[in-house]
Design an enzyme around this catalytic site. Structure first.
Site, mmCIF file in Angstrom:
data_model
loop_
_atom_site.group_PDB
_atom_site.id
_atom_site.type_symbol
_atom_site.label_atom_id
_atom_site.label_comp_id
_atom_site.label_asym_id
_atom_site.label_seq_id
_atom_site.Cartn_x
_atom_site.Cartn_y
_atom_site.Cartn_z
ATOM 1 N N VAL A 85 32.277 -3.611 -24.911
ATOM 2 C CA VAL A 85 33.153 -3.080 -26.040
ATOM 3 C C VAL A 85 34.039 -2.756 -26.973
ATOM 4 O O VAL A 85 35.282 -2.024 -26.232
ATOM 5 C CB VAL A 85 32.288 -1.479 -26.229
ATOM 6 C CG1 VAL A 85 32.346 -0.794 -27.952
ATOM 7 C CG2 VAL A 85 30.891 -1.662 -25.591
ATOM 8 N N GLU A 86 35.118 -3.323 -28.094
ATOM 9 C CA GLU A 86 36.217 -3.927 -27.969
ATOM 10 C C GLU A 86 36.221 -2.762 -29.463
ATOM 11 O O GLU A 86 35.069 -3.160 -30.585
ATOM 12 C CB GLU A 86 36.739 -5.132 -28.483
ATOM 13 C CG GLU A 86 35.940 -6.060 -27.200
ATOM 14 C CD GLU A 86 37.248 -7.246 -27.612
ATOM 15 O OE1 GLU A 86 38.485 -7.125 -27.576
ATOM 16 O OE2 GLU A 86 36.652 -8.232 -27.582
#
Length: 487
Positions: A80-81
């Site tokens: 999850v960036e």
């Protein structure tokens, strides 16, 4: 636009019509995150006469877990960036709601974990100096990028920006830090990547600079299933049983006319509808897998071919026991080869998969293509040679290896899109632009978040809303601004 009423389902030989329902009918090609997101958006708007044709036996696309050495690992998207910023990344919200097991990735100690090609560690001060120089050059590039016209005509490559600061990484230490800064994020080198559209990167500027590694045995694909289950029928055990989702259907032909669309699959089936949303990867659009009849207009084809489909390969390697440093500040380590990008970035899983004794090494671009074309045994031998240079000749032999082959897979032809120099935002907008009754979606159609999971999800919503506007208001015009527009 006047609604069309389908009154029967016709199944004669290979000729199939969509199920009877009031309202327009839509075929969604591809059940990756964008396709599922688009279909849910249509459903929420009351357009439920949908068929989703998926080429594989599962939904999720490039978000895909695989069994490896007794654990499930992520073949594709893993992080999850963009977390802990002013805005909230929708994928962060989903992952928290689902209770996905995830860990913040800490890259802050790379200066103490960079290995020389001939063996041994670099001095921390030497690598920190390289990192600091890279940061200064990046900041200067960001300032230059923000000064450019919105038209994009003054855009340059990241490498050109570096050269403006009299900085062109050439030593092994400089190259590996540069590779970590850019190739590791975009899967292509600075010489081809657009400065204006990646520096600063909207994902981190808008959502925050933290990234979290998903290590949940249910798989990252759980977020896709969560969205799908909100509009598709499921059984008690959560299996999708909705007849509108049809798996193992490889689309080969899309015929379109002012009156509707006809989609033909490899097994000879034919589906007719009012509209089609194409959510295959950019790599597939650039290949010959799907034939459009009549051919797409030249402006559309050019836009598709100008953008890049990059290759990002995560190689998992299993050992009988761990021999690498563990503990705080050791999770990521670099290998500084004179051959740029040669098994450069490594990660261990002491927290994520305790006791698994698995390493991850990431390669990209030409190295990915090269590795995909050789046997896994050759890749394992190369990786072992690098590890022995780093940790000594007495380390144990790897017992297993997993090498994804996204580029070789005709259903993907790459991992995610990258914004190259020479494509301004208005030319890029043509990638998303509809052609008659054909609409397009995918992470590659997200102007600000291409290449990311949240980009795929948000692109599905955006593309579906363009179609919804056409259906509900009759406004089917999609305006692409002129190339020299400055606003």
């Amino acid at each position: 636009m006047e609604a069309i009423l389908f009154t029967t389902v016709l199944l004669l030989a290979s000729h199939v019509l969509l199920a009877a329902a009031a309202g327009p009918s839509v075929i969604v090609v591809g059940a990756g995150f964008s396709g599922i997101s688009a279909a849910k958006t249509l459903s929420d708007a009351g357009i439920t006469n949908i068929v989703i044709l998926e080429a594989t036996n599962r939904i999720g696309g490039r978000i895909c877990k695989v069994a490896f050495a007794g654990i499930n690992v992520e073949k594709g998207a893993n992080w999850v960036e963009g977390v802990n910023g002013n805005a909230v990344n929708p994928i962060w919200t989903f992952s928290n709601q689902l209770g996905l097991r995830k860990f913040r990735s800490d890259y802050s100690n790379l200066s103490s974990n960079t290995y020389k090609e001939e063996g041994g560690l670099y001095g921390a001060a030497e690598i920190q100096s390289v990192i600091d120089t890279g940061d200064e050059v990046y900041d200067a590039g960001e300032k230059y990028s923000k000064s450019l016209s919105n038209s994009g005509f003054g855009d340059i490559s990241i490498l050109a920006s570096q050269r403006l600061q009299n900085h062109a990484p050439s030593s092994p230490a400089e190259m590996v830090v540069d590779y970590y800064n850019f190739d590791y994020e975009f899967a292509e080198p600075p010489r081809v990547t657009s400065l204006q559209n990646t520096v600063p990167l909207p994902t981190f500027a808008n959502f925050g600079e933290d990234v979290y590694f998903v290590a949940d045995q249910r798989g990252y694909e759980t977020v896709v299933h969560n969205v799908a289950n909100q509009f598709l029928k499921t059984s008690k055990d959560g299996t999708i049983v909705d007849p509108r989702l049809i798996l193992n259907k490889v689309v080969r032909v899309i015929e379109h006319s002012p009156g509707g669309v006809t989609v033909k699959t490899e097994d000879g089936a034919v589906y007719k509808a009012d509209y089609v949303i194409v959510s295959v990867s950019l790599g597939v659009l650039q290949s010959k897998l799907i034939e459009f009849v009549p051919r797409l207009p030249e402006w559309k084809i050019l836009a598709i071919y100008e953008f890049d489909m990059a290759i990002y390969t995560k190689i998992f390697i299993k050992f009988p026991y761990s021999f690498w440093p563990t503990g705080n500040g050791t999770q990521f380590f670099l290998y500084a080869s004179e051959r740029r990008g040669y098994y450069s970035i490594w990660q261990h899983f002491e927290r994520e998969y305790p006791g698994a004794h698995v390493l991850l090494v990431t390669v990209t671009d030409d190295e990915s293509r090269r590795i995909e074309q050789q046997p896994d045994s050759a890749t394992k031998a190369e990786a072992m040679e690098v590890l022995r240079a780093m940790f000594g000749k007495n380390i144990p032999e790897a017992t297993d290896i997993f090498v994804p082959r996204w580029w070789s897979d005709r259903l993907y032809k790459g991992t995610f899109s990258n914004w190259p120099i020479g494509v301004n935002r208005y030319e890029y907008d043509q990638i998303r632009a509809p052609v008659g009754r054909i609409y397009f979606t995918g992470e590659h159609t997200s102007e600000h978040y291409n290449g990311y999971v949240h980009g795929a999800y948000l692109a599905g919503i955006d593309s579906a809303n363009i179609l919804i506007r056409c259906v509900k208001t009759g406004n089917c015009k999609y305006i692409v601004k002129a190339k020299d527009a400055d606003d």
